[in-house]
Write a protein that holds these residues in place. Structure first.
Motif, PDB file in Angstrom:
ATOM      1  N   LEU A 131     -19.246  24.891  10.636  1.00 55.58           N
ATOM      2  CA  LEU A 131     -17.922  26.574  10.907  1.00 55.58           C
ATOM      3  C   LEU A 131     -18.181  25.789  12.428  1.00 55.58           C
ATOM      4  O   LEU A 131     -17.085  25.858  12.656  1.00 55.58           O
ATOM      5  N   TYR A 132     -19.235  25.947  12.690  1.00 52.68           N
ATOM      6  CA  TYR A 132     -19.771  26.080  14.445  1.00 52.68           C
ATOM      7  C   TYR A 132     -19.877  24.732  14.791  1.00 52.68           C
ATOM      8  O   TYR A 132     -19.011  23.868  15.841  1.00 52.68           O
ATOM      9  N   ASN A 133     -20.483  23.984  14.691  1.00 49.25           N
ATOM     10  CA  ASN A 133     -20.947  22.414  14.813  1.00 49.25           C
ATOM     11  C   ASN A 133     -19.768  21.235  14.610  1.00 49.25           C
ATOM     12  O   ASN A 133     -19.681  21.243  15.326  1.00 49.25           O
ATOM     13  N   HIS A 134     -18.710  22.352  13.624  1.00 46.67           N
ATOM     14  CA  HIS A 134     -18.451  20.884  13.258  1.00 46.67           C
ATOM     15  C   HIS A 134     -17.028  20.911  14.248  1.00 46.67           C
ATOM     16  O   HIS A 134     -16.043  20.573  15.073  1.00 46.67           O
ATOM     17  N   LEU A 135     -16.877  22.706  14.394  1.00 44.86           N
ATOM     18  CA  LEU A 135     -15.500  22.971  15.203  1.00 44.86           C
ATOM     19  C   LEU A 135     -15.780  21.836  16.932  1.00 44.86           C
ATOM     20  O   LEU A 135     -14.984  21.955  17.521  1.00 44.86           O
ATOM     21  N   TYR A 136     -17.207  22.393  17.381  1.00 42.40           N
ATOM     22  CA  TYR A 136     -17.476  21.774  18.666  1.00 42.40           C
ATOM     23  C   TYR A 136     -17.786  20.017  17.884  1.00 42.40           C
ATOM     24  O   TYR A 136     -17.145  19.938  19.465  1.00 42.40           O
ATOM     25  N   HIS A 137     -17.435  19.708  17.818  1.00 40.22           N
ATOM     26  CA  HIS A 137     -17.234  18.598  17.759  1.00 40.22           C
ATOM     27  C   HIS A 137     -16.052  17.988  17.747  1.00 40.22           C
ATOM     28  O   HIS A 137     -16.066  16.923  19.073  1.00 40.22           O
ATOM     29  N   HIS A 138     -15.368  18.765  17.312  1.00 38.56           N
ATOM     30  CA  HIS A 138     -13.664  18.180  17.530  1.00 38.56           C
ATOM     31  C   HIS A 138     -13.020  19.145  18.978  1.00 38.56           C
ATOM     32  O   HIS A 138     -11.857  18.134  19.411  1.00 38.56           O
ATOM     33  N   ARG A 139     -13.784  20.177  19.175  1.00 35.47           N
ATOM     34  CA  ARG A 139     -13.230  19.780  20.457  1.00 35.47           C
ATOM     35  C   ARG A 139     -13.402  19.662  21.563  1.00 35.47           C
ATOM     36  O   ARG A 139     -12.792  18.526  22.810  1.00 35.47           O
ATOM     37  N   GLY A 140     -14.487  18.479  21.392  1.00 35.04           N
ATOM     38  CA  GLY A 140     -15.145  17.222  22.111  1.00 35.04           C
ATOM     39  C   GLY A 140     -13.854  16.265  22.105  1.00 35.04           C
ATOM     40  O   GLY A 140     -14.116  15.474  23.597  1.00 35.04           O
ATOM     41  N   GLU A 141     -13.749  16.114  20.772  1.00 35.92           N
ATOM     42  CA  GLU A 141     -12.866  14.976  20.898  1.00 35.92           C
ATOM     43  C   GLU A 141     -11.330  14.897  21.744  1.00 35.92           C
ATOM     44  O   GLU A 141     -11.376  14.364  21.953  1.00 35.92           O
ATOM     45  N   LEU A 142     -11.409  16.380  21.447  1.00 38.13           N
ATOM     46  CA  LEU A 142      -9.489  16.985  22.225  1.00 38.13           C
ATOM     47  C   LEU A 142     -10.341  16.665  23.459  1.00 38.13           C
ATOM     48  O   LEU A 142      -8.835  16.366  24.206  1.00 38.13           O
ATOM     49  N   ILE A 143     -11.480  17.194  23.903  1.00 43.53           N
ATOM     50  CA  ILE A 143     -11.160  17.122  25.588  1.00 43.53           C
ATOM     51  C   ILE A 143     -11.289  15.586  25.961  1.00 43.53           C
ATOM     52  O   ILE A 143     -10.522  14.913  26.881  1.00 43.53           O
ATOM     53  N   VAL A 144     -11.508  14.050  25.327  1.00 39.95           N
ATOM     54  CA  VAL A 144     -11.513  12.564  25.736  1.00 39.95           C
ATOM     55  C   VAL A 144      -9.956  12.631  25.009  1.00 39.95           C
ATOM     56  O   VAL A 144      -9.747  11.803  25.777  1.00 39.95           O
TER      57      VAL A 144
END
Length: 165
Positions: A131-144
């Motif tokens: 839930l948490y880390n998976h979300l953070y990973h995808h947010r990083g992608e979205l920033i790119v």
């Protein structure tokens, strides 16, 4: 005590996710970095969807992705994705607030059509990773994605290059 720590992080990070999703202009929704990647709209929708998994993670011992259904709605406008996020995050918050801390160390696994996708592990590990880390990973992608389309990125953990100092 664990619940309060999870809830504090959840609330802080939901606000960061909200800022990021609200930074997406409609003009960037169809962009994707390669044929293998999701579009910005699909990635943002997936980020919103992660909050829909709280019920199955906190309140079940087996999450059957084969039976899982999710209506992502109309992702052709960024405001629709943000609205879906708001609905999902409100439900997730309620699930977390009502969760039983004594169940956090129960075993949990994910299956799809009888095949194990995530082997059994304590729910607390799934909460942090799935839930948490998976979300953070995808947010990083979205920033790119935002940077690659020439858009501004909001500060999540302090100012960004877009902020006037």
């Amino acid at each position: 005590m664990i619940k309060q720590a999870l809830l504090g992080e959840f609330l802080h990070e939901a606000e960061n996710t909200r800022k990021l999703l609200k930074a997406i202009p409609d003009s960037a929704l169809d962009w994707k970095p390669s044929e293998k990647n999701w579009t910005t709209a699909q990635l943002a929708s997936h980020i919103a969807e992660v909050y829909n998994w709280y019920e199955s993670t906190f309140n079940q011992d087996v999450f059957d992705m084969g039976a899982y259904q999710y209506d992502k709605g109309d992702i052709s406008k960024a405001e629709n994705i943000v609205a879906k996020f708001e609905d999902n995050v409100a439900k997730a918050k309620e699930v977390l607030e009502n969760s039983d801390e004594s169940a956090y160390f129960n075993e949990w696994r994910m299956e799809m059509y009888g095949n194990v996708i995530f082997p059994a592990m304590p729910k607390i590990q799934v909460i942090r990773g799935f839930l948490y880390n998976h979300l953070y990973h995808h947010r990083g992608e979205l920033i790119v994605y935002l940077r690659s389309t020439g858009n501004k990125v909001p500060g999540l953990y302090g100012p960004t290059a877009d902020d006037n100092m």
